[in-house]
Design a protein around this motif. Structure first.
Motif, short mmCIF file in Angstrom:
data_model
loop_
_atom_site.label_atom_id
_atom_site.label_comp_id
_atom_site.label_asym_id
_atom_site.label_seq_id
_atom_site.Cartn_x
_atom_site.Cartn_y
_atom_site.Cartn_z
N ILE A 7 0.84 -1.20 0.00
CA ILE A 7 0.00 0.00 0.00
C ILE A 7 0.87 1.25 0.00
N PRO A 118 -8.17 -3.61 -6.16
CA PRO A 118 -7.70 -4.78 -5.42
C PRO A 118 -8.41 -6.04 -5.91
N LYS A 174 -4.85 -7.77 -2.76
CA LYS A 174 -5.09 -7.09 -1.48
C LYS A 174 -4.67 -7.91 -0.26
N TYR A 177 -1.42 -6.52 0.72
CA TYR A 177 -1.27 -5.07 0.83
C TYR A 177 -0.34 -4.68 1.98
#
Length: 327
Positions: A7, A118, A174, A177
């Protein structure tokens, strides 16, 4: 050198490129003030203002359609669609306009835009949040489809996508992340779209994978190494255009191919990889090509998710099966 998770690497790349290129605009549902549902765009609005990073109505078709007009008229839109399952309302725009504009205009117009979202499971999410639809986008001529696996790859591939003259579907796994951190250079660098990466060299079997499955595959490979099996692991990075050459050269060396993906089995990227291996390296194969995938069902709700997703033990068992074929 900063140590970032995925992220943070996304945010870092967007921040740097927006400073370099004033034509970039970032937008989507909650992408502005809140910084996105996963906070990938946090602080962008505070730094660059509401004209360059802003929130949109809940209308994926409208969001992507607006990006088409922006890209034709000189901007570089970066669209954030909140989850993979929310891309489907935008399919008409993506297929009918985004992918076709260069061909439709005979090269007069290109669409330098990035559609980010995502994808994948593993976080016990609700329905429409955990699909792995890379094959749907890769099937459409005119789109590039990217799926990074580490923070370093994320920054380099996103910078490449932001500078590409054509539309890029940027799929972010995701589940990873915030799973781990990695040193990411401050300086500018790009990773070529369409070029795979040999993550680990070996001689017994070629394993092709991408996204979150790279990490799970490497865990399985550690166990295989303990048994004297040395796989070669290729992070595909880009689903389309696919790097056939790197895969074929590896298969000619190892004589075996295993594809690991989180997506369902049938009509998938794994199917395409096995098809071109059979076409271009059939006489080098010492065992049938194999796949580790999710089953051909809709992603279960959280309670059943662990029975759906591929995991390192499954990958190790398939490695062992393919390497020991007919022995």
């Amino acid at each position: 050198m900063p140590v970032l998770n995925n992220i943070q690497a996304l945010n870092y790349a967007l921040m740097q490129e927006m400073e370099r290129d004033p034509s970039i605009v970032v937008f989507g549902e909650d992408a502005g003030y809140e910084g996105g549902v996963f906070r990938a765009t946090v602080d962008l609005q505070a730094k660059f203002g509401v004209d360059r990073c802003f929130d949109t109505p809940i209308s994926e078709s409208g969001i992507v359609g607006m990006a088409v007009g922006m890209a034709i008229n000189g901007l570089k839109p970066v669209v954030e669609l909140q989850f993979c399952g929310f891309t489907y309302p935008a399919f008409n725009q993506i297929i009918s306009h985004v992918s076709r504009m260069r061909n439709r205009s005979r090269g007069k117009y290109t669409l330098p835009m990035v559609i980010r979202f995502p994808f994948g499971g593993g976080i016990r999410a609700l329905e429409h949040h955990s699909e792995s639809p890379e094959a749907l986008f890769a099937h459409i001529p005119g789109l590039k489809v990217v799926a990074p696996s580490t923070p370093y790859e994320t920054k380099g591939l996103l910078l490449a996508a932001l500078r590409d003259p054509d539309p890029v579907i940027f799929m972010e796994p995701k589940r990873i992340y915030r799973a781990f951190k990695q040193e990411v250079p401050e300086e500018d660098y790009v990773i070529e779209i369409g070029k795979a990466n040999i993550v680990k060299e070996g001689e017994d079997i070629t394993i092709v994978t991408w996204g979150a499955m790279v990490r799970d595959t490497l865990k399985a490979v550690e166990k295989a190494n303990e048994k004297g099996i040395h796989p070669e692991v290729i992070d595909l990075r880009t689903i389309s255009p696919i790097d056939q050459e790197t895969v074929i050269q590896s298969v000619k060396k190892t004589g075996r191919i295993l594809v690991v993906q989180e997506a369902v089995k049938s009509f998938s990227a794994a199917s395409e990889i096995i098809a071109f291996v059979n076409e271009k390296a059939f006489l080098h194969l010492e065992a049938p090509p194999a796949r580790v995938t999710a089953p051909d069902i809709i992603v279960p709700l959280p309670r059943g998710e662990q029975f759906y997703m591929p995991h390192p033990d499954m990958i190790y068992e398939k490695i062992n099966e393919v390497v020991n074929f007919l022995t």
